[in-house]
Design a protein around this motif. Structure first.
Motif, PDB file in Angstrom:
ATOM      1  N   ILE A 267       0.809  -1.217   0.174  1.00  0.00           N
ATOM      2  CA  ILE A 267       0.145   0.034  -0.093  1.00  0.00           C
ATOM      3  C   ILE A 267       0.909   1.275   0.008  1.00  0.00           C
ATOM      4  O   ILE A 267       0.590   2.296  -0.548  1.00  0.00           O
ATOM      5  CB  ILE A 267      -0.987  -0.103   1.255  1.00  0.00           C
ATOM      6  CG1 ILE A 267      -1.682  -1.297   1.552  1.00  0.00           C
ATOM      7  CG2 ILE A 267      -1.820   1.480   1.254  1.00  0.00           C
ATOM      8  CD1 ILE A 267      -2.996  -1.479   0.259  1.00  0.00           C
ATOM      9  N   ARG A 268       1.870   1.096   0.839  1.00  0.00           N
ATOM     10  CA  ARG A 268       2.667   2.519   0.839  1.00  0.00           C
ATOM     11  C   ARG A 268       3.414   2.864  -0.440  1.00  0.00           C
ATOM     12  O   ARG A 268       3.627   3.778  -0.851  1.00  0.00           O
ATOM     13  CB  ARG A 268       3.696   2.487   2.103  1.00  0.00           C
ATOM     14  CG  ARG A 268       3.064   2.126   3.309  1.00  0.00           C
ATOM     15  CD  ARG A 268       3.895   2.362   4.484  1.00  0.00           C
ATOM     16  NE  ARG A 268       3.977   3.643   5.200  1.00  0.00           N
ATOM     17  CZ  ARG A 268       3.197   3.755   6.150  1.00  0.00           C
ATOM     18  NH1 ARG A 268       2.338   3.132   6.503  1.00  0.00           N
ATOM     19  NH2 ARG A 268       3.192   4.995   6.452  1.00  0.00           N
ATOM     20  N   ARG A 269       3.984   1.888  -1.344  1.00  0.00           N
ATOM     21  CA  ARG A 269       4.482   2.024  -2.397  1.00  0.00           C
ATOM     22  C   ARG A 269       3.580   2.554  -3.321  1.00  0.00           C
ATOM     23  O   ARG A 269       3.671   3.530  -4.204  1.00  0.00           O
ATOM     24  CB  ARG A 269       4.841   0.811  -2.946  1.00  0.00           C
ATOM     25  CG  ARG A 269       5.617   0.739  -4.290  1.00  0.00           C
ATOM     26  CD  ARG A 269       6.293  -0.459  -4.996  1.00  0.00           C
ATOM     27  NE  ARG A 269       5.123  -1.438  -5.163  1.00  0.00           N
ATOM     28  CZ  ARG A 269       4.232  -1.452  -6.198  1.00  0.00           C
ATOM     29  NH1 ARG A 269       4.301  -0.472  -7.191  1.00  0.00           N
ATOM     30  NH2 ARG A 269       3.135  -2.554  -6.251  1.00  0.00           N
ATOM     31  N   ALA A 270       2.193   2.083  -3.418  1.00  0.00           N
ATOM     32  CA  ALA A 270       1.252   2.758  -4.164  1.00  0.00           C
ATOM     33  C   ALA A 270       1.253   4.106  -3.653  1.00  0.00           C
ATOM     34  O   ALA A 270       1.016   4.880  -5.038  1.00  0.00           O
ATOM     35  CB  ALA A 270      -0.246   1.771  -3.897  1.00  0.00           C
ATOM     36  N   PHE A 271       0.938   4.470  -2.577  1.00  0.00           N
ATOM     37  CA  PHE A 271       0.905   5.961  -2.354  1.00  0.00           C
ATOM     38  C   PHE A 271       2.201   6.678  -3.084  1.00  0.00           C
ATOM     39  O   PHE A 271       1.877   7.551  -3.536  1.00  0.00           O
ATOM     40  CB  PHE A 271       1.288   6.133  -0.813  1.00  0.00           C
ATOM     41  CG  PHE A 271       1.420   7.501  -0.570  1.00  0.00           C
ATOM     42  CD1 PHE A 271       0.476   8.496  -0.873  1.00  0.00           C
ATOM     43  CD2 PHE A 271       2.466   7.909   0.149  1.00  0.00           C
ATOM     44  CE1 PHE A 271       0.747   9.860  -0.592  1.00  0.00           C
ATOM     45  CE2 PHE A 271       2.789   9.490   0.438  1.00  0.00           C
ATOM     46  CZ  PHE A 271       1.995  10.377   0.121  1.00  0.00           C
ATOM     47  N   HIS A 272       3.416   6.113  -2.932  1.00  0.00           N
ATOM     48  CA  HIS A 272       4.331   6.925  -3.558  1.00  0.00           C
ATOM     49  C   HIS A 272       4.344   7.056  -5.062  1.00  0.00           C
ATOM     50  O   HIS A 272       4.556   8.068  -5.720  1.00  0.00           O
ATOM     51  CB  HIS A 272       5.630   6.410  -3.062  1.00  0.00           C
ATOM     52  CG  HIS A 272       6.007   6.447  -1.720  1.00  0.00           C
ATOM     53  ND1 HIS A 272       6.295   7.732  -1.016  1.00  0.00           N
ATOM     54  CD2 HIS A 272       6.148   5.865  -0.481  1.00  0.00           C
ATOM     55  CE1 HIS A 272       6.137   7.782   0.207  1.00  0.00           C
ATOM     56  NE2 HIS A 272       6.378   6.395   0.522  1.00  0.00           N
ATOM     57  N   ALA A 273       3.813   6.062  -5.799  1.00  0.00           N
ATOM     58  CA  ALA A 273       3.731   5.989  -7.028  1.00  0.00           C
ATOM     59  C   ALA A 273       2.579   7.114  -7.358  1.00  0.00           C
ATOM     60  O   ALA A 273       2.764   7.813  -8.231  1.00  0.00           O
ATOM     61  CB  ALA A 273       3.071   4.617  -7.332  1.00  0.00           C
ATOM     62  N   PHE A 274       1.491   6.909  -6.465  1.00  0.00           N
ATOM     63  CA  PHE A 274       0.355   8.077  -6.660  1.00  0.00           C
ATOM     64  C   PHE A 274       0.938   9.593  -6.644  1.00  0.00           C
ATOM     65  O   PHE A 274       0.777  10.536  -7.432  1.00  0.00           O
ATOM     66  CB  PHE A 274      -0.784   7.962  -5.885  1.00  0.00           C
ATOM     67  CG  PHE A 274      -1.625   9.055  -5.741  1.00  0.00           C
ATOM     68  CD1 PHE A 274      -2.729   9.003  -6.859  1.00  0.00           C
ATOM     69  CD2 PHE A 274      -1.709  10.152  -5.109  1.00  0.00           C
ATOM     70  CE1 PHE A 274      -3.691  10.070  -6.822  1.00  0.00           C
ATOM     71  CE2 PHE A 274      -2.696  11.069  -4.960  1.00  0.00           C
ATOM     72  CZ  PHE A 274      -3.717  11.139  -6.104  1.00  0.00           C
ATOM     73  N   ALA A 275       1.780   9.824  -5.453  1.00  0.00           N
ATOM     74  CA  ALA A 275       2.454  10.958  -5.190  1.00  0.00           C
ATOM     75  C   ALA A 275       3.475  11.618  -6.243  1.00  0.00           C
ATOM     76  O   ALA A 275       3.228  12.599  -6.658  1.00  0.00           O
ATOM     77  CB  ALA A 275       3.166  11.083  -3.761  1.00  0.00           C
TER      78      ALA A 275
END
Lengths: 231, 231
Positions: free
Chosen positions: A201-209
């Motif tokens: 999930i946290r990786r997904a956040f950074h991809a989004f950011a």
DNA sequence: GCCGATCCTAATGTATACAAAACGCCGGCG
DNA sequence: CGCCGGCGTTTTGTATACATTAGGATCGGC
């Protein structure tokens, strides 16, 4: 098969779609009467829909009870992802000791489907498989409250935007992480499952950011997003 | 000053009190018209109240949309406490790095008040101070979504029953744990704060579970609790 | 020219009437 | 004797009209 084609459900779905699709820009005021006309129903079901959307954090209400499309700052989104990481991580930990062989098999099947979608460049297919995968994990956790919380948090529009901006390599990474999760489940290793999921999930956040920084605000009509008054 | 004495709020508070007080036993059916008469309002605000109570998990709705007072099994309560431990632990971790000197001072004051209440055997005072303490921590975490989640989870009746059954020593232990939390905040030690808070909540669960085993089901009128149909 | 109070408008909150669906009962059948 | 299907009652879902209140504009005063 939807058992009850209730007007309130229809209104909820319709308004949600309008917000997700960007027809209703963040900060735009939502007047009950207008939405009622738009959905072809009366204000009563619209009111119910708005309450549900507020739960989903898609709609914000001022103290005066006026409704606006919620505008998510990057900080808000970061907070949301952090909560998701914690909650879905917890769900994965629970699932690791509760999942059935059938459930495990379902996960393998879904992740294979996800891999095909990635190979075919099929974003919609990826989203569907990804969602089904996470839902299956959530179901295996056997915690209705946890499921409800995560469900209310998973901002479909945000997930979608994230996936759309994913490159093929990042989509493949999702597949690999899911595989690791399956392995953790197969071994009943709750701690591993939790770590993998939280990292996922946290990786997904950074991809989004990252993607957001590249292409910040976008509105279908190109106009500046409306701002809502006081919080 | 309540700014808006809305009928919906009144109905919500009234029904919630009836459930908390046990006048409405777990599993009892909730008919909108009956509640409307009871609250002296029409069905419309009652409907809104029921939706909010459903969010709080105090009311359950069947697929046919009929409402019943939720009946919490011990497993449900265990799940609730586990989620609370995780969420409030997370909140404490966030608060540790965000709390202001004023907030810290407020916590010290509240915990002193809590200590007086314990010394005086004042359960209501304990509950009020305890709630204010936790709310302050939650506020310091600066995460509206987290606050909303925990708020929806904190089953006031359960907390109350737990406290009522606490002995003086257990109440004192709460005070000591709060002190440790304050110390962790003062040092900005997020990990410590999280651990203390999670342990605090989990201890509360076991106190509740022990008390429940000693005096399981109780209904004001002594009748057997009604059972609700299908889930 | 700027600030403030007051009125007006427009939106939400509430009540009620009507429509539709669900639950339970009763009779019939296997 | 048990099960299944139709029917009536009850309860919820929806629509609409009315009451109330928040927001904004206007006008007057400083």
């Amino acid at each position: 098969m939807a058992r009850a084609p209730r007007a309130a459900d229809a209104a909820y779905a319709r308004i949600r779609a309008l917000i997700a699709g960007g027809e209703l820009a963040p900060g735009a005021p939502l007047r009950e009467e207008e939405l009622a006309a738009l959905c072809g129903v009366s204000r009563t079901p619209v009111r119910e829909a708005l309450m549900r959307l507020e739960q989903d954090y898609l709609v914000r209400r001022t103290d005066g009870q006026r409704s606006y499309v919620a505008d998510w700052s990057l900080d808000d989104i970061a907070e949301m992802f952090a909560l998701r990481a914690m909650l879905e991580g917890h769900a994965a930990a629970r699932a690791a000791t509760r999942i059935t062989p059938e459930g495990l098999e379902a996960l393998r099947r879904l992740n294979a489907r996800l891999a095909s979608a990635v190979a075919a460049g099929d974003t919609e297919g990826f989203l569907a498989a990804n969602r089904a995968f996470h839902d299956t994990v959530l179901g295996a956790a056997q915690s209705p409250r946890l499921a409800a919380m995560i469900g209310g948090l998973v901002e479909q529009p945000v997930v979608r935007r994230t996936a759309v901006r994913y490159g093929a390599r990042e989509l493949g990474q999702s597949h690999a992480e899911h595989e690791a999760l399956i392995e953790a489940f197969a071994r009943g290793d709750a701690g591993w499952a939790e770590s993998v999921m939280a990292g996922h999930i946290r990786r997904a956040f950074h991809a989004f950011a990252d993607a957001s920084r590249a292409a910040p605000a976008r509105s279908p009509d190109g106009s500046a997003p409306a701002r809502a008054p006081r919080s």
